[in-house]
Scaffold this motif. Structure first.
Motif, PDB file in Angstrom:
ATOM      1  N   PHE A   1       0.848  -1.195   0.000  1.00  0.00           N
ATOM      2  CA  PHE A   1       0.000   0.000   0.000  1.00  0.00           C
ATOM      3  C   PHE A   1       0.885   1.247   0.000  1.00  0.00           C
ATOM      4  O   PHE A   1       2.006   1.227   0.509  1.00  0.00           O
ATOM      5  CB  PHE A   1      -0.904   0.047   1.234  1.00  0.00           C
ATOM      6  CG  PHE A   1      -1.770  -1.166   1.426  1.00  0.00           C
ATOM      7  CD1 PHE A   1      -2.885  -1.384   0.633  1.00  0.00           C
ATOM      8  CD2 PHE A   1      -1.463  -2.093   2.418  1.00  0.00           C
ATOM      9  CE1 PHE A   1      -3.683  -2.508   0.822  1.00  0.00           C
ATOM     10  CE2 PHE A   1      -2.252  -3.212   2.616  1.00  0.00           C
ATOM     11  CZ  PHE A   1      -3.377  -3.420   1.806  1.00  0.00           C
TER      12      PHE A   1
ATOM     13  N   LYS B   1      -6.099   7.721   2.468  1.00  0.00           N
ATOM     14  CA  LYS B   1      -6.125   6.864   1.280  1.00  0.00           C
ATOM     15  C   LYS B   1      -5.631   5.470   1.632  1.00  0.00           C
ATOM     16  O   LYS B   1      -6.157   4.458   1.148  1.00  0.00           O
ATOM     17  CB  LYS B   1      -5.262   7.478   0.175  1.00  0.00           C
ATOM     18  CG  LYS B   1      -5.267   6.685  -1.120  1.00  0.00           C
ATOM     19  CD  LYS B   1      -4.423   7.371  -2.186  1.00  0.00           C
ATOM     20  CE  LYS B   1      -4.392   6.546  -3.468  1.00  0.00           C
ATOM     21  NZ  LYS B   1      -3.546   7.194  -4.506  1.00  0.00           N
TER      22      LYS B   1
ATOM     23  N   ARG C   1      -8.386   3.569   3.420  1.00  0.00           N
ATOM     24  CA  ARG C   1      -9.422   3.174   2.471  1.00  0.00           C
ATOM     25  C   ARG C   1      -8.983   1.943   1.669  1.00  0.00           C
ATOM     26  O   ARG C   1      -9.757   0.993   1.499  1.00  0.00           O
ATOM     27  CB  ARG C   1      -9.744   4.331   1.519  1.00  0.00           C
ATOM     28  CG  ARG C   1     -10.840   3.996   0.515  1.00  0.00           C
ATOM     29  CD  ARG C   1     -11.106   5.166  -0.413  1.00  0.00           C
ATOM     30  NE  ARG C   1     -11.671   6.291   0.298  1.00  0.00           N
ATOM     31  CZ  ARG C   1     -12.964   6.411   0.591  1.00  0.00           C
ATOM     32  NH1 ARG C   1     -13.806   5.461   0.265  1.00  0.00           N
ATOM     33  NH2 ARG C   1     -13.398   7.471   1.231  1.00  0.00           N
ATOM     34  N   CYS C   2      -7.752   1.959   1.187  1.00  0.00           N
ATOM     35  CA  CYS C   2      -7.243   0.810   0.424  1.00  0.00           C
ATOM     36  C   CYS C   2      -7.198  -0.447   1.281  1.00  0.00           C
ATOM     37  O   CYS C   2      -7.497  -1.550   0.813  1.00  0.00           O
ATOM     38  CB  CYS C   2      -5.856   1.124  -0.128  1.00  0.00           C
ATOM     39  SG  CYS C   2      -5.847   2.314  -1.489  1.00  0.00           S
ATOM     40  N   GLN C   3      -6.827  -0.286   2.552  1.00  0.00           N
ATOM     41  CA  GLN C   3      -6.791  -1.430   3.457  1.00  0.00           C
ATOM     42  C   GLN C   3      -8.193  -1.996   3.692  1.00  0.00           C
ATOM     43  O   GLN C   3      -8.407  -3.203   3.605  1.00  0.00           O
ATOM     44  CB  GLN C   3      -6.164  -1.032   4.798  1.00  0.00           C
ATOM     45  CG  GLN C   3      -4.678  -0.731   4.736  1.00  0.00           C
ATOM     46  CD  GLN C   3      -4.142  -0.269   6.074  1.00  0.00           C
ATOM     47  OE1 GLN C   3      -4.882   0.251   6.920  1.00  0.00           O
ATOM     48  NE2 GLN C   3      -2.849  -0.454   6.301  1.00  0.00           N
TER      49      GLN C   3
ATOM     50  N   GLU D   1     -10.863  -1.658   1.867  1.00  0.00           N
ATOM     51  CA  GLU D   1     -11.436  -2.199   0.641  1.00  0.00           C
ATOM     52  C   GLU D   1     -10.601  -3.350   0.087  1.00  0.00           C
ATOM     53  O   GLU D   1     -10.919  -3.921  -0.947  1.00  0.00           O
ATOM     54  CB  GLU D   1     -11.575  -1.094  -0.403  1.00  0.00           C
ATOM     55  CG  GLU D   1     -12.573  -0.013   0.002  1.00  0.00           C
ATOM     56  CD  GLU D   1     -12.728   1.069  -1.043  1.00  0.00           C
ATOM     57  OE1 GLU D   1     -11.935   1.078  -2.018  1.00  0.00           O
ATOM     58  OE2 GLU D   1     -13.632   1.897  -0.910  1.00  0.00           O
TER      59      GLU D   1
ATOM     60  N   LYS E   1      -7.648  -3.462  -1.318  1.00  0.00           N
ATOM     61  CA  LYS E   1      -7.066  -3.214  -2.631  1.00  0.00           C
ATOM     62  C   LYS E   1      -5.577  -3.533  -2.587  1.00  0.00           C
ATOM     63  O   LYS E   1      -4.722  -2.646  -2.525  1.00  0.00           O
ATOM     64  CB  LYS E   1      -7.300  -1.762  -3.052  1.00  0.00           C
ATOM     65  CG  LYS E   1      -8.754  -1.463  -3.399  1.00  0.00           C
ATOM     66  CD  LYS E   1      -8.898  -0.034  -3.893  1.00  0.00           C
ATOM     67  CE  LYS E   1     -10.325   0.262  -4.319  1.00  0.00           C
ATOM     68  NZ  LYS E   1     -10.494   1.666  -4.778  1.00  0.00           N
TER      69      LYS E   1
ATOM     70  N   HIS F   1      -2.340  -4.785  -4.358  1.00  0.00           N
ATOM     71  CA  HIS F   1      -1.853  -4.819  -5.741  1.00  0.00           C
ATOM     72  C   HIS F   1      -0.980  -6.054  -5.967  1.00  0.00           C
ATOM     73  O   HIS F   1       0.139  -6.133  -5.481  1.00  0.00           O
ATOM     74  CB  HIS F   1      -1.053  -3.556  -6.057  1.00  0.00           C
ATOM     75  CG  HIS F   1      -0.453  -3.554  -7.434  1.00  0.00           C
ATOM     76  ND1 HIS F   1      -1.225  -3.572  -8.575  1.00  0.00           N
ATOM     77  CD2 HIS F   1       0.834  -3.563  -7.847  1.00  0.00           C
ATOM     78  CE1 HIS F   1      -0.437  -3.575  -9.640  1.00  0.00           C
ATOM     79  NE2 HIS F   1       0.814  -3.574  -9.214  1.00  0.00           N
TER      80      HIS F   1
END
Length: 352
Positions: free
Chosen positions: A241, A248, A251-253, A255, A257, A259
């Motif tokens: 991340f 941000k 939010r990525c954690q 959701e 997300k 990569h």
């Protein structure tokens, strides 16, 4: 910090004037001379400086008593913050005297002179961050060996009710055989079953979403999350991340997300393990038992993931998220307290 680069996870330092730097330099010279004389009384011949912080430094030395090289952490009590001396240092010293594991840095002696406290410990060759920077991402067999050793040390700590709370690549040292030696117990503490922690510890890049939200958290699952970040770095050579923006990042954690690069083939089993470690819901986040029984850990891998499958896994959590949940996530992220973010930037300087 971006997902494409690795850097040391340290807190911010204040700038000093040129005059201050010059004074500190000469003061340091005298301190080093005194340190060498004092340490010689304990049978330690001081060598090079391995690292420095705001109020501590680590030096190599030859121990006449042990007949081999060691590392010495020298803590300057005069410079150390009162909160560190009152809470964190006593905890660390107590824990260091309790632990004994083949994949944890061994402590040989603890003593003091004047305003200095010295911890004499096993000397490592390098740390995992520098190792990955040097050779790039690890192949799965090498990563499996190191990660299994790391989990062994974390499992040992959790079994005796100790949480590390600062698991990161810089604290995963490697000996001359490139075996893992977990180090730095400055934020470690003893916890009771289901006891919650209220102190932000460690680095944002390795911290779980519950910590970054500034809510009371169970430190055992938080340690597991950090292990997931470390495994990702091992096999991808980059961060999972981007931690340059905390909101941000959270939010990525939340959701999920993660990569998974299509340009870096990785077995499905390894990706699934990473996904289970970086699970925002602590109720279903992998436990030590799950990790030890995992197919990838046991070496049972069938195939690498193709591009389409990689996308499917990385987006699976997002696809399941309803509009209501999206609104909830937005509320959580937008309501992150500024004080929480500021606290992250004021973690004990340099982790000493």
């Amino acid at each position: 910090m971006t997902t494409n680069s690795l850097s040391r996870s340290n807190t911010f330092k204040t700038n000093s004037t040129v005059l201050s730097l010059i004074n500190d330099h000469y003061h340091s010279m005298f301190l080093n001379t005194n340190d060498e004389l004092e340490l010689a009384r304990f049978g330690l011949r001081v060598g090079s400086t391995l690292g420095t912080g705001t109020y501590a430094k680590v030096k190599s030395a030859y121990s006449e008593q042990l007949s081999h090289k060691v590392a010495i952490k020298i803590i300057n009590r005069r410079k150390a913050p009162a909160d560190f001396q009152r809470h964190f240092l006593p905890r660390e010293l107590s824990i260091l005297q309790q632990i004994n594991h083949s994949h944890i840095i061994q402590v040989y002696d603890i003593f003091s002179y004047g305003n200095k406290l010295c911890i004499v410990m096993e000397l490592a060759k390098t740390d995992l961050l520098d190792y990955v920077k040097l050779i790039g991402r690890l192949d799965e067999d090498k990563a499996r060996k190191m990660f299994t050793q790391l989990i062994s040390s974390v499992d040992y700590l959790h079994q005796i009710n100790i949480v590390h709370r600062d698991l990161k690549c810089e604290n995963v040292l490697l000996d001359k055989s490139f075996d893992v030696k977990l180090s730095d117990f400055g934020f470690a503490r003893v916890v009771q079953t289901n006891e919650l922690s209220h102190t932000y510890c460690g680095s944002a890049a390795y911290a779980s979403c519950e910590i970054l939200q500034g809510i009371p958290y169970n430190a055992i699952p938080a340690d597991i999350w950090s292990c997931g970040v470390i495994l990702y770095i091992m096999v991808y050579g980059s961060m999972p991340f981007d931690d340059s923006n905390i909101r941000k990042l959270v939010r990525c954690q939340l959701e999920k997300k993660i990569h998974f690069s299509r340009h870096k083939p990785l077995s499905m089993e390894c990706k699934q393990l990473i996904s289970s470690l970086l699970e925002p819901d602590i109720k279903i986040r992998a436990t030590i038992v799950h990790i030890k029984n995992n197919d990838w850990i046991k070496g049972h891998t069938m195939s690498t993931i193709n591009d389409d499958s990689s996308k499917a896994i990385s987006l699976s959590a997002v696809a399941r998220t309803t509009a209501t949940t999206q609104k909830l996530l937005s509320s959580i992220v937008n309501n992150l307290q500024e004080s929480t973010i500021k606290t992250m930037k004021k973690t004990i300087p340099d982790n000493y």
